[in-house]
Design a protein around this motif. Structure first.
Motif, PDB file in Angstrom:
ATOM      1  N   GLN A 171      43.556  58.359  74.809  1.00  7.66           N
ATOM      2  CA  GLN A 171      42.440  59.304  74.867  1.00  7.66           C
ATOM      3  C   GLN A 171      41.107  58.554  74.794  1.00  7.66           C
ATOM      4  O   GLN A 171      40.170  58.834  75.544  1.00  7.66           O
ATOM      5  CB  GLN A 171      42.508  60.290  73.697  1.00  7.66           C
ATOM      6  N   GLY A 172      41.046  57.604  73.861  1.00 12.00           N
ATOM      7  CA  GLY A 172      39.810  56.857  73.664  1.00 12.00           C
ATOM      8  C   GLY A 172      39.458  55.989  74.856  1.00 12.00           C
ATOM      9  O   GLY A 172      38.278  55.894  75.235  1.00 12.00           O
ATOM     10  N   VAL A 173      40.458  55.350  75.466  1.00 14.91           N
ATOM     11  CA  VAL A 173      40.198  54.499  76.628  1.00 14.91           C
ATOM     12  C   VAL A 173      39.619  55.322  77.767  1.00 14.91           C
ATOM     13  O   VAL A 173      38.612  54.950  78.389  1.00 14.91           O
ATOM     14  CB  VAL A 173      41.489  53.776  77.069  1.00 14.91           C
ATOM     15  N   ALA A 174      40.248  56.466  78.059  1.00 17.35           N
ATOM     16  CA  ALA A 174      39.740  57.328  79.125  1.00 17.35           C
ATOM     17  C   ALA A 174      38.343  57.835  78.793  1.00 17.35           C
ATOM     18  O   ALA A 174      37.481  57.949  79.679  1.00 17.35           O
ATOM     19  CB  ALA A 174      40.693  58.505  79.353  1.00 17.35           C
ATOM     20  N   ALA A 175      38.096  58.139  77.513  1.00 19.87           N
ATOM     21  CA  ALA A 175      36.783  58.642  77.102  1.00 19.87           C
ATOM     22  C   ALA A 175      35.695  57.590  77.318  1.00 19.87           C
ATOM     23  O   ALA A 175      34.579  57.919  77.743  1.00 19.87           O
ATOM     24  CB  ALA A 175      36.821  59.082  75.642  1.00 19.87           C
ATOM     25  N   VAL A 176      36.005  56.325  77.034  1.00 23.60           N
ATOM     26  CA  VAL A 176      35.027  55.254  77.240  1.00 23.60           C
ATOM     27  C   VAL A 176      34.643  55.167  78.718  1.00 23.60           C
ATOM     28  O   VAL A 176      33.463  55.051  79.068  1.00 23.60           O
ATOM     29  CB  VAL A 176      35.586  53.906  76.741  1.00 23.60           C
ATOM     30  N   ILE A 177      35.631  55.227  79.593  1.00 24.50           N
ATOM     31  CA  ILE A 177      35.368  55.145  81.028  1.00 24.50           C
ATOM     32  C   ILE A 177      34.577  56.355  81.500  1.00 24.50           C
ATOM     33  O   ILE A 177      33.590  56.232  82.239  1.00 24.50           O
ATOM     34  CB  ILE A 177      36.697  55.016  81.806  1.00 24.50           C
ATOM     35  N   ARG A 178      34.986  57.532  81.065  1.00 27.75           N
ATOM     36  CA  ARG A 178      34.305  58.768  81.491  1.00 27.75           C
ATOM     37  C   ARG A 178      32.849  58.784  81.010  1.00 27.75           C
ATOM     38  O   ARG A 178      31.934  59.113  81.770  1.00 27.75           O
ATOM     39  CB  ARG A 178      35.065  59.979  80.938  1.00 27.75           C
ATOM     40  N   GLU A 179      32.647  58.415  79.766  1.00 23.52           N
ATOM     41  CA  GLU A 179      31.283  58.405  79.224  1.00 23.52           C
ATOM     42  C   GLU A 179      30.410  57.396  79.966  1.00 23.52           C
ATOM     43  O   GLU A 179      29.227  57.651  80.229  1.00 23.52           O
ATOM     44  CB  GLU A 179      31.324  58.074  77.736  1.00 23.52           C
ATOM     45  N   ALA A 180      30.982  56.251  80.321  1.00 19.97           N
ATOM     46  CA  ALA A 180      30.222  55.228  81.044  1.00 19.97           C
ATOM     47  C   ALA A 180      29.751  55.761  82.397  1.00 19.97           C
ATOM     48  O   ALA A 180      28.598  55.538  82.800  1.00 19.97           O
ATOM     49  CB  ALA A 180      31.077  53.979  81.231  1.00 19.97           C
ATOM     50  N   PHE A 181      30.619  56.470  83.101  1.00 25.92           N
ATOM     51  CA  PHE A 181      30.224  57.005  84.400  1.00 25.92           C
ATOM     52  C   PHE A 181      29.240  58.169  84.274  1.00 25.92           C
ATOM     53  O   PHE A 181      28.363  58.340  85.135  1.00 25.92           O
ATOM     54  CB  PHE A 181      31.459  57.423  85.201  1.00 25.92           C
ATOM     55  N   MET A 182      29.357  58.954  83.222  1.00 22.98           N
ATOM     56  CA  MET A 182      28.367  60.013  83.004  1.00 22.98           C
ATOM     57  C   MET A 182      26.986  59.411  82.775  1.00 22.98           C
ATOM     58  O   MET A 182      25.984  59.888  83.326  1.00 22.98           O
ATOM     59  CB  MET A 182      28.792  60.878  81.816  1.00 22.98           C
TER      60      MET A 182
END
Length: 396
Positions: A171-182
């Motif tokens: 969950q955290g790994v995907a969140a880091v990537i998603r937040e970076a693109f946002m």
């Protein structure tokens, strides 16, 4: 470099083989390929003596020069594991051309390698394509950056879980990537609004905007089928070009990948099942993916598997069901096309770089060996003499 390689069984890879063929290289570029080719008087002639003549192989995912062999800690520059978002990092800045792996590459017919940061971070950094011979990485450069490396699954969650900080779960790994693109989306809007005015640039955001704009593909380290699905989900959300790297369980979702035209760089294939993600690692998987219509490249992930074994992985995949002609494409034209290098390397075609290898026989036969290797028309390796030292070569 003006060179004529004559009297060979020429395998262009993207065309039919040519008996008693000739490859002309003028000024480092392939000028002509055929059977009845007139050789200009001023060209240096190399007689292939009936050997197989192929383009230099292309390694689509390796760590040559950034994960140096026999150097231990001093030569380990693959992962900057202090920041989960390393988009601003460049493999280019850490490559040592003196790494022993480059000589091994040439001995195995590999002339071009895409070198990538490791998989310790959710976003690892920018990749670079280089030739496997030269004094400095700048002389070896084919293209930079080529893509951005990212990782899902066990590796980043282990690295940061051990540090007791985000991300310690999938969950955290995907969140880091998603937040970076946002943040990159917001940065892009702000940058456009400030056009022509002083603006504080952000090296990390600048790279991610290039991914959002489709300039750079997203090379996603992922093994398990569920992680592959997450990679597709994130790509759909932000609209970037996705390339699956490793894809150990890609055969379980081969139809999905084929439908979406998502290429897979599969491997390494000659390893033990050293972690849970590799439970379904099999030499049969390349054939399954290829038959499903997935564009496929094979990787050693050097030094996980030594880079000169690239062709042997293809051979053993053929033994387990991969079509032989497709096997050659997985280490030549396919990785070149997947990584956007097919205007330079991957085939014997006029206009491409003069990267040519003379083999003693069919390279898919494990008893065949690379006899002569040319990079941009320059002789850089011969058997049994070895690699021409780029630091002392008169032609350097």
């Amino acid at each position: 470099m003006n060179l004529a390689i004559t009297n060979g069984y020429v395998v262009p890879v993207d065309g039919d083989p040519i008996e008693s063929g000739t490859v002309l290289i003028r000024d480092g570029k392939i000028a002509e390929v055929g059977r009845d080719v007139e050789v200009p008087a001023e060209f240096t002639v190399v007689d292939a003596e009936g050997g197989w003549v192929l383009p230099g192989f292309v390694e689509a995912h390796g760590h040559l020069g950034v994960y140096e062999e026999a150097e231990g800690w001093a030569g380990q520059d693959t992962n900057e594991m202090t920041d989960p978002n390393g988009a601003r990092l460049r493999a280019l800045d850490a490559i040592n051309p003196a790494d022993l792996g480059f000589a091994d590459a040439l001995s195995g017919g590999v002339t071009t390698a895409v070198i990538k940061p490791g998989s310790g971070n959710p976003i690892g950094g920018q990749t670079v394509a280089v030739k496997c011979w030269g004094r400095t990485v700048d002389e070896m450069l084919v293209r930079e950056p080529v893509s951005v490396k990212s990782a899902l699954g066990e590796n980043p969650k282990r690295v940061y879980g051990d540090q007791k900080k985000l991300p310690s779960t999938r969950q955290g790994v995907a969140a880091v990537i998603r937040e970076a693109f946002m943040k990159a989306q917001d940065y892009k809007v702000k940058r456009a609004a400030e056009e022509g005015k002083p603006f504080d640039r952000d090296a990390t955001m600048e790279v991610l905007v290039r991914v959002l704009d489709g300039e750079l593909p997203w090379c996603q380290h992922t093994h398990r089928a569920d992680d592959i699905a997450t990679a597709v989900r994130l790509a759909d959300e932000f609209g970037y070009r996705l390339v699956i790297n490793h894809g150990t369980e890609g055969h379980l979702v081969a139809d999905l990948l084929a439908e979406r035209n998502i290429p897979v760089i599969i491997g390494p294939l000659l390893t033990s099942r050293s972690k849970v993600e590799l439970r379904h690692r099999s030499l049969r998987n390349p054939g399954i993916l290829a038959r499903a219509g997935v564009e496929l490249a094979i990787t050693t992930d050097h030094p996980v598997v030594p880079i000169h074994f690239l062709v042997h992985q293809a051979t053993l995949a053929v033994k387990e069901g991969l079509d032989p002609a497709e096997a050659l494409r997985t280490i030549t034209v396919n990785p070149a096309r997947i990584m956007g290098l097919d205007d330079r390397v991957g085939a014997l075609r006029p206009g491409l770089d003069g990267d040519v290898v003379i083999w003693s026989g069919d390279p898919l036969d494990v008893m065949s060996r690379a006899l002569r290797v040319f990079v941009s028309g320059r002789a850089v390796y011969s058997y049994p003499e070895g690699v021409v030292n780029p630091y002392y070569s008169e032609s350097a």
